[in-house]
Design a protein around this motif. Structure first.
Motif, PDB file in Angstrom:
ATOM      1  N   PHE A 117      -2.946  16.288   7.540  1.00 28.80           N
ATOM      2  CA  PHE A 117      -4.392  15.586   8.022  1.00 28.80           C
ATOM      3  C   PHE A 117      -3.350  14.008   8.593  1.00 28.80           C
ATOM      4  O   PHE A 117      -3.443  13.680   9.160  1.00 28.80           O
ATOM      5  N   THR A 118      -3.228  13.444   6.914  1.00 27.85           N
ATOM      6  CA  THR A 118      -2.760  11.814   7.030  1.00 27.85           C
ATOM      7  C   THR A 118      -2.160  12.003   7.510  1.00 27.85           C
ATOM      8  O   THR A 118      -1.242  10.921   7.391  1.00 27.85           O
ATOM      9  N   SER A 159      -3.175  16.105   3.027  1.00 26.85           N
ATOM     10  CA  SER A 159      -1.613  15.321   2.999  1.00 26.85           C
ATOM     11  C   SER A 159      -1.474  15.453   4.325  1.00 26.85           C
ATOM     12  O   SER A 159      -0.651  14.828   5.280  1.00 26.85           O
ATOM     13  N   GLU A 181       2.059   9.984   0.506  1.00 26.91           N
ATOM     14  CA  GLU A 181       0.767  10.423   0.574  1.00 26.91           C
ATOM     15  C   GLU A 181       0.924  11.580   0.757  1.00 26.91           C
ATOM     16  O   GLU A 181      -0.813  12.972   0.349  1.00 26.91           O
ATOM     17  N   VAL A 215       0.275  13.869  10.157  1.00 25.90           N
ATOM     18  CA  VAL A 215      -0.596  13.515  11.060  1.00 25.90           C
ATOM     19  C   VAL A 215      -0.642  11.985  11.469  1.00 25.90           C
ATOM     20  O   VAL A 215      -0.038  11.100  12.619  1.00 25.90           O
ATOM     21  N   THR A 216      -1.728  11.707  11.447  1.00 27.39           N
ATOM     22  CA  THR A 216      -2.122  10.665  11.514  1.00 27.39           C
ATOM     23  C   THR A 216      -1.201   9.435  11.367  1.00 27.39           C
ATOM     24  O   THR A 216      -1.549   8.656  12.341  1.00 27.39           O
ATOM     25  N   ALA A 217      -0.655   9.428  10.219  1.00 26.96           N
ATOM     26  CA  ALA A 217       0.031   8.557  10.408  1.00 26.96           C
ATOM     27  C   ALA A 217       1.477   7.989  11.448  1.00 26.96           C
ATOM     28  O   ALA A 217       1.796   7.499  11.802  1.00 26.96           O
ATOM     29  N   ALA A 248       1.312   9.347  14.534  1.00 28.60           N
ATOM     30  CA  ALA A 248       0.720   9.459  15.362  1.00 28.60           C
ATOM     31  C   ALA A 248       0.526   7.724  16.134  1.00 28.60           C
ATOM     32  O   ALA A 248       1.560   7.748  16.577  1.00 28.60           O
ATOM     33  N   ARG A 249      -0.084   7.421  14.467  1.00 28.70           N
ATOM     34  CA  ARG A 249      -0.085   5.800  14.350  1.00 28.70           C
ATOM     35  C   ARG A 249       0.964   4.985  14.688  1.00 28.70           C
ATOM     36  O   ARG A 249       1.773   4.010  15.010  1.00 28.70           O
ATOM     37  N   SER A 250       2.254   5.609  13.981  1.00 32.26           N
ATOM     38  CA  SER A 250       3.708   5.239  13.930  1.00 32.26           C
ATOM     39  C   SER A 250       3.990   5.130  15.745  1.00 32.26           C
ATOM     40  O   SER A 250       4.619   3.959  15.540  1.00 32.26           O
ATOM     41  N   SER A 251       3.587   5.980  15.904  1.00 35.80           N
ATOM     42  CA  SER A 251       4.658   6.540  17.240  1.00 35.80           C
ATOM     43  C   SER A 251       3.932   5.690  18.170  1.00 35.80           C
ATOM     44  O   SER A 251       4.562   4.922  19.130  1.00 35.80           O
ATOM     45  N   LYS A 252       2.571   5.072  17.949  1.00 36.56           N
ATOM     46  CA  LYS A 252       2.159   4.551  19.599  1.00 36.56           C
ATOM     47  C   LYS A 252       2.034   3.108  18.597  1.00 36.56           C
ATOM     48  O   LYS A 252       2.531   2.804  20.124  1.00 36.56           O
TER      49      LYS A 252
END
Length: 98
Positions: A68-69, A66, A29, A71-73, A75-79
């Motif tokens: 942004f994606t 890049s 990514e 950090v989003t990924a 955060a999603r993985s951590s959640k």
């Protein structure tokens, strides 16, 4: 011969493969976003004759996308991992009760 047998005997857990896949996806990514931005900037330069501003702008936009994606990924993985652990135990208060 002992090292080869030890390497064969060692088993890799499925969690290791999932973590490696997630890492490769992250790298893809980041690199893809930067290269995609540069490529689109180059196309803009090619057709609009704005050298080198399209490539520079595409590099900055691709890098921002890049980040942004990524950090989003993350955060999603951590959640997802926190949800899998369930509720965390509460810590006792350190305040003195007088």
């Amino acid at each position: 011969m002992g090292a080869a047998e030890a390497a064969q005997a060692r088993k890799v857990s499925p969690d290791t493969h999932a973590a490696m896949a997630q890492g490769y996806r992250f790298v893809g990514e980041v690199v893809g976003g930067v290269l995609g931005g540069v490529g689109l900037g180059w196309l803009l330069d090619r057709f609009a004759h704005t050298q080198p501003w399209g490539v520079v702008g595409g590099l900055l936009i691709g890098t921002g996308f890049s980040i942004f994606t990524a950090v989003t990924a993350a955060a999603r993985s951590s959640k997802k991992e926190l949800d899998a652990l369930g509720p965390l135990p509460s810590a006792p208060d350190d305040e003195d009760e007088d």
